[in-house]
Design an enzyme around this catalytic site. Sequence first.
Site, PDB file in Angstrom:
ATOM      1  N   GLU A 362      41.518 137.840  -9.781  1.00  0.00           N
ATOM      2  CA  GLU A 362      41.923 137.130  -8.570  1.00  0.00           C
ATOM      3  C   GLU A 362      43.157 136.276  -8.841  1.00  0.00           C
ATOM      4  O   GLU A 362      43.977 136.060  -7.953  1.00  0.00           O
ATOM      5  CB  GLU A 362      40.767 136.260  -8.055  1.00  0.00           C
ATOM      6  CG  GLU A 362      40.925 135.831  -6.604  1.00  0.00           C
ATOM      7  CD  GLU A 362      39.660 135.204  -6.036  1.00  0.00           C
ATOM      8  OE1 GLU A 362      38.913 135.912  -5.335  1.00  0.00           O
ATOM      9  OE2 GLU A 362      39.412 134.016  -6.299  1.00  0.00           O
ATOM     10  N   HIS A 393      25.654 151.356 -26.227  1.00  0.00           N
ATOM     11  CA  HIS A 393      24.911 152.543 -25.807  1.00  0.00           C
ATOM     12  C   HIS A 393      25.301 152.970 -24.397  1.00  0.00           C
ATOM     13  O   HIS A 393      24.584 153.761 -23.774  1.00  0.00           O
ATOM     14  CB  HIS A 393      23.409 152.264 -25.886  1.00  0.00           C
ATOM     15  CG  HIS A 393      22.941 151.990 -27.285  1.00  0.00           C
ATOM     16  ND1 HIS A 393      22.511 152.985 -28.134  1.00  0.00           N
ATOM     17  CD2 HIS A 393      22.878 150.832 -28.000  1.00  0.00           C
ATOM     18  CE1 HIS A 393      22.186 152.451 -29.309  1.00  0.00           C
ATOM     19  NE2 HIS A 393      22.397 151.148 -29.247  1.00  0.00           N
ATOM     20  N   LYS A 523      38.773 140.411   5.353  1.00  0.00           N
ATOM     21  CA  LYS A 523      38.033 139.484   6.225  1.00  0.00           C
ATOM     22  C   LYS A 523      38.517 139.600   7.665  1.00  0.00           C
ATOM     23  O   LYS A 523      37.720 139.622   8.610  1.00  0.00           O
ATOM     24  CB  LYS A 523      38.229 138.040   5.750  1.00  0.00           C
ATOM     25  CG  LYS A 523      37.437 137.629   4.531  1.00  0.00           C
ATOM     26  CD  LYS A 523      37.693 136.146   4.288  1.00  0.00           C
ATOM     27  CE  LYS A 523      36.971 135.627   3.077  1.00  0.00           C
ATOM     28  NZ  LYS A 523      37.269 134.189   2.859  1.00  0.00           N
TER      29      LYS A 523
END
Length: 558
Positions: A362, A393, A523
């Site tokens: 960000e 793994h 948004k």
Amino acid sequence: MAGPLPPLNQEPAFQKLQEYYDSKAKDLNIKDLFVKDSKRFSKYSLRLHTQNDGEILLDYSKNRINDEVWDLLLALAKVRRVNAARDAMFSGQHINITENRAVLHTALRNRGTDPVLVDDKDVMPDVRAELAHMKEFTNMVISGVWRGCTGKQITDVVNIGIGGSDLGPLMVTEALKPYGKGLHSHFVSNIDGTHLAEVLKKVNYETTLFIVASKTFTTQETITNATSAKTWLLEHSKEPESVAKHFVALSTNKEKVTEFGIDSTNMFGFWDWVGGRYSLWSAIGLSICLSIGFENFEQLLDGAHFMDNHFKTTPFEKNAPVILALLGVWYSNFFKAETHALLPYDQYLHRFAAYFQQGDMESNGKFVSKSGKPVKYSTGPIVWGEPGTNGQHAFYQLIHQGTRLIPCDFIAPAQTHNPIAGGKHHKILLSNFLAQTEALMAGKTVDEARTELSKAGLCGNELDNLLPHKVFVGNRPTNSIVVKKVSPFTLGALIALYEHKIFVQGIIWDINSFDQWGVELGKQLAKAIEPELDHCNEVSTHDSSTNGLINFIKANWK
């Protein structure tokens, strides 16, 4: 005041690095560099001495650098005016140029007596007053003085926030679980109702405290979740007055807070010079205080302040944040590495990489310079990671034998909080921590792989067919960071270390690391789409893909 920086790729110091990379970088083999220099570890490592929490070791010797590269990188930091930018931040100048704000999360953890000025006003009295308010409230809840609407002691704390109001407190609360004071911590961030519903299944309305973390008290996800939590409380308590006993606010909007039903004396504020992803040091850290106690929260601040002082006062060649930043620039801008892995070998740090996904991506996920012009070089990397040994793994295969260069930071404590089985678990964990960086550096040659397969009884075509799959190129760069133990102090120092690393890289790239306009576009469009989901009519106002998605969802809504 000095003028704007030239584009990075036009900087002579950058061009010298490019020339070196083009002509000599292929010869930088880490394994060979150790053979040539018996003192390489001592030359390319740092020990930071804390007062009560042991040493912090940064080993950056397993990198594709030599003295010539390092001198060129340090020269780049100097000509990009990292010193001046650092001083401007600490002195309260408005370095967040797109929002015309100071950037002073460092003031929140300032443990000294010197004033910190923003627009000629010392902010430290207000900072200390807010900390005192947090301390008083924390002690009341933990001691049982603060009680719920039926007189029962608080047992559970639910932090409702998103982004910086969630990721930081969640990461720290998880990391410092051994220091818990007995309250159960829960975090709700996602607007997906499942997140809140699953938490509410675990708590009792009589003994639950909700923290609503929204500076403006208008953040859609947070206020929607908080309103649903309030409805749940009132369905059980039947008393509107119970809201004041079970909700507090981290906000600066007194009108909205009191309208919600929260007593304004239980509102904890912060300031516009505190960015969301740097806000865990502020009142946003109230859930941390309630989890580990205020004294331990102060130790967290102390650790960050320790790193702040190191960053402010140490020459670049011994400055941990600067070192990490320059290494990142070296790999991102010259080797074209696109990602950076954070790999903590401590289960308590399982949210550390997720926290710095926001902190880094960000901050430095920008494509225009401070002057508003598109850059022609790489900026922020993709940051990711999981705790060891789980990651071994899962995705280490790609780091070891994939076609992409992935620089990695390995983080480990020398001591564990849980020495079960006589410390056997921790010994195995640390042996893996140590082995991975060695393996990534050394790799396995064709001859070594052949010998290994021969010893296993393979020969002829069977050996020849398997042989190329058993070769590791090596020369994969890593940093190792070791603390004595994960404590509030060392965690605070680690967080500040990465904060300042991100800052330095933003300065070198000439981008504003303190805004996040990329969050806004989605948004805005979501607000336009939401009313279209209120009716059953087909939608045709978007592109055909978005129309198709909306109409499919509406057709399958029930």
